[in-house]
Design a protein around this motif. Sequence first.
Motif, short mmCIF file in Angstrom:
data_model
loop_
_atom_site.label_atom_id
_atom_site.label_comp_id
_atom_site.label_asym_id
_atom_site.label_seq_id
_atom_site.Cartn_x
_atom_site.Cartn_y
_atom_site.Cartn_z
N MET A 298 1.18 -1.50 -0.13
CA MET A 298 -0.02 0.32 0.11
C MET A 298 0.68 1.56 0.05
SD MET A 298 -2.85 -1.30 2.57
CE MET A 298 -3.99 0.16 2.31
N GLN A 299 -0.06 2.34 -0.22
CA GLN A 299 1.09 3.68 -0.25
C GLN A 299 0.34 4.42 1.21
OE1 GLN A 299 4.12 4.27 -1.48
NE2 GLN A 299 3.93 2.24 -2.82
N PRO A 300 0.81 4.83 1.00
CA PRO A 300 1.51 4.44 1.92
C PRO A 300 1.91 3.04 2.51
CG PRO A 300 0.84 5.98 3.42
CD PRO A 300 0.31 6.35 2.32
N PRO A 301 2.52 2.70 3.47
CA PRO A 301 2.87 1.17 3.53
C PRO A 301 1.96 1.60 5.12
CG PRO A 301 5.12 1.00 2.87
CD PRO A 301 4.08 2.82 3.17
N LEU A 302 1.47 0.44 5.87
CA LEU A 302 0.50 0.35 6.21
C LEU A 302 1.86 0.08 7.46
CD1 LEU A 302 -2.57 -1.96 6.33
CD2 LEU A 302 -2.36 0.16 6.26
N PRO A 303 1.46 1.18 8.87
CA PRO A 303 2.22 1.34 9.83
C PRO A 303 2.61 0.23 11.28
CG PRO A 303 0.28 2.69 10.67
CD PRO A 303 0.40 2.18 9.44
N LYS A 304 4.37 -0.31 10.96
CA LYS A 304 4.68 -0.91 12.11
C LYS A 304 4.11 -1.76 12.89
CE LYS A 304 8.84 -2.51 13.24
NZ LYS A 304 10.68 -2.16 13.90
N GLY A 305 3.40 -2.81 12.93
CA GLY A 305 3.22 -3.57 13.79
C GLY A 305 1.88 -3.69 13.53
N TYR A 306 1.06 -2.50 12.51
CA TYR A 306 -0.32 -2.66 12.58
C TYR A 306 -0.87 -4.43 12.51
CZ TYR A 306 -5.26 -2.70 10.21
OH TYR A 306 -6.29 -2.11 9.65
N PHE A 307 -1.85 -4.26 13.90
CA PHE A 307 -3.05 -5.02 14.52
C PHE A 307 -3.94 -5.54 13.78
CE2 PHE A 307 -4.26 -7.22 18.19
CZ PHE A 307 -3.71 -8.70 17.49
N GLY A 308 -4.22 -6.54 12.78
CA GLY A 308 -5.50 -6.72 12.21
C GLY A 308 -5.57 -7.72 10.64
N ASN A 309 -6.82 -7.26 10.00
CA ASN A 309 -6.46 -8.12 8.59
C ASN A 309 -6.10 -7.12 7.55
OD1 ASN A 309 -7.57 -11.30 8.86
ND2 ASN A 309 -8.60 -9.58 10.25
N ALA A 310 -4.83 -8.11 7.16
CA ALA A 310 -4.56 -6.48 6.07
C ALA A 310 -3.80 -7.81 4.61
CB ALA A 310 -2.79 -6.07 6.54
N SER A 311 -4.66 -9.09 4.94
CA SER A 311 -4.07 -10.00 3.89
C SER A 311 -5.19 -10.08 2.81
CB SER A 311 -3.15 -11.68 4.29
OG SER A 311 -1.94 -11.70 5.77
N PHE A 312 -4.99 -9.88 1.59
CA PHE A 312 -5.78 -9.73 0.86
C PHE A 312 -5.81 -11.17 -0.08
CE2 PHE A 312 -5.60 -5.94 2.38
CZ PHE A 312 -6.63 -5.63 1.85
N ASP A 313 -7.33 -12.22 -0.39
CA ASP A 313 -7.28 -13.01 -0.76
C ASP A 313 -7.86 -12.91 -2.29
OD1 ASP A 313 -7.46 -14.46 1.43
OD2 ASP A 313 -9.67 -13.51 1.41
N VAL A 314 -6.96 -13.57 -2.94
CA VAL A 314 -7.14 -13.61 -4.58
C VAL A 314 -7.29 -14.91 -5.11
CG1 VAL A 314 -6.21 -10.97 -4.74
CG2 VAL A 314 -4.72 -13.13 -5.01
N VAL A 315 -8.13 -14.56 -6.94
CA VAL A 315 -8.17 -15.91 -7.14
C VAL A 315 -7.16 -16.59 -8.22
CG1 VAL A 315 -9.83 -17.68 -7.47
CG2 VAL A 315 -10.21 -16.19 -5.77
N ALA A 316 -6.65 -17.03 -8.60
CA ALA A 316 -6.19 -17.62 -9.80
C ALA A 316 -6.35 -18.53 -10.86
CB ALA A 316 -4.39 -18.13 -9.95
N THR A 317 -7.20 -18.10 -11.80
CA THR A 317 -8.39 -19.15 -12.48
C THR A 317 -7.58 -20.02 -13.90
OG1 THR A 317 -8.82 -16.93 -13.65
CG2 THR A 317 -10.08 -17.13 -12.03
N GLY A 318 -7.79 -20.92 -13.89
CA GLY A 318 -7.32 -22.07 -14.80
C GLY A 318 -8.57 -22.86 -15.41
N VAL A 319 -8.29 -23.32 -16.51
CA VAL A 319 -8.97 -24.72 -16.89
C VAL A 319 -7.43 -25.93 -16.50
CG1 VAL A 319 -9.68 -25.79 -19.16
CG2 VAL A 319 -9.82 -23.61 -18.71
N ALA A 320 -8.64 -27.10 -15.89
CA ALA A 320 -7.46 -28.19 -15.75
C ALA A 320 -6.40 -28.50 -17.32
CB ALA A 320 -8.48 -29.38 -15.24
#
Length: 451
Positions: A298-320
């Motif tokens: 992020m811009q600016p980066p989150l403060p050092k020691g940020y206590f919470g959820n900052a891991s974001f879920d993304v999905v890669a897609t494909g065909v078998a």
Amino acid sequence: MSVTFKGCYTVKPMEPTWCGRLALSEWDQTGIITHVPTMYFYRPSGDSSTIAATLRDSLSRILVPFYPLAGRLQWTDENNGRLELECNAMGVKFIEAESSLTLDDLGDFSPCSEYQHLTPSVDYTLPIHEWPLFLVQLTRFACGGVCISLQFSHAVGDGPSALHFISEWARLTRGEPLQTMPFLDRKVLHAGEPPLMKANQGDRGFKLPSLLLDKKEEKHRTEKKKKNSLATLKVSKSQVEKLRKEANASLDGSNNGRGYTRYETITGHMWRSACKARRHIHDQPTLLGVSVDARRRMQPPLPKGYFGNASFDVVATGVAGDLVSKPLGYASGRIREAIEKVNDEYVRSEIEFLKGQRDLKKFQDLHAIRSEDGDFFGDPNLCVVSWLALPIYGVDFGWGKEVFMGPGTHDSDGDSLLLPGPDGDGSLLIPICLQEIHMEAFKKHFYEGIM
């Protein structure tokens, strides 16, 4: 596994802490809002009888700076699936137990269903405001060894936040001062603020991927109910490098010469192996869930020691068919494309999308757990969460470092982790859960590809 419970305590902050409702970000309130288990095994020297009292005392002290963990979740007044964190110093749960087994009886500590007896349970049938946000079970073994098993509320924080708390708790138990104070103000992610604009349902935004890519198959629900199996795969440094060389062979100038990471390589190989083991037809769509830490993106980066959820879920897609027939670099490239989406603009737009939703329930895994077919995990999909960059090892409460650290019971089909080997030799561990009918075939295809 025979475990006898000896006592259960509520541990509260040692000193008065701020009380009131703390706004949660939209990302705290979506995805997994239940608990995530981890386990640490130790061989302490000397008398282990004082360990419980020592841990309870230091836990009471660490809850002063980390006071949100001693609170409770609350639904907001509106029936919209939104949560707040009531900081009320209600405390965390501490359980003492004993086992007649020794640590040697556990072998190589591979995950198994028996670990549920070592892990504190949460009664999710209770109202959410009665759930402790952090639970500890200390189990003493006949040999003098101990297991410290933890349940950490994902609504309060993600993996980096949980490890931050655990490492600081251990530091305090050893008699050392805190290294990094937690940053508790979630307004840096606009927690509690209204949306900037009215959401348009047609706008690009966060969408929970559906498992039911093959809804037309009547057997899908039956297949999902088949028995699951747990295993831990071990990959040496040389095997990792062999796979990376294979994946990077297909790179061209568009990647600026940047080779695929361990995660992109190993996860791509797992994705392909799962497609083979599950015997997908060529045009079977499949998703791979990826969790990306956005703190430094992020811009600016989150403060050092940020206590919470900052891991974001993304999905890669494909065909078998494409994943299996094309070079490994194709699968790794699909994963890289998903990861590189996570930048400042992406994070803020996804939060803004969620702010505009009238109801967040459909984005919460709590409801997926209770539904027949709404969760992400399972055939034909896979979810691989990386712990490679987390400080998971070397957690010393004062009696030495752990002899083993790992996840608790992860029993959803397609759920897996990527961990660094405990010896720091470049090897990897991969705890994974698949349907029992697919596990042996998966291991066969996985290891054949790196032999």
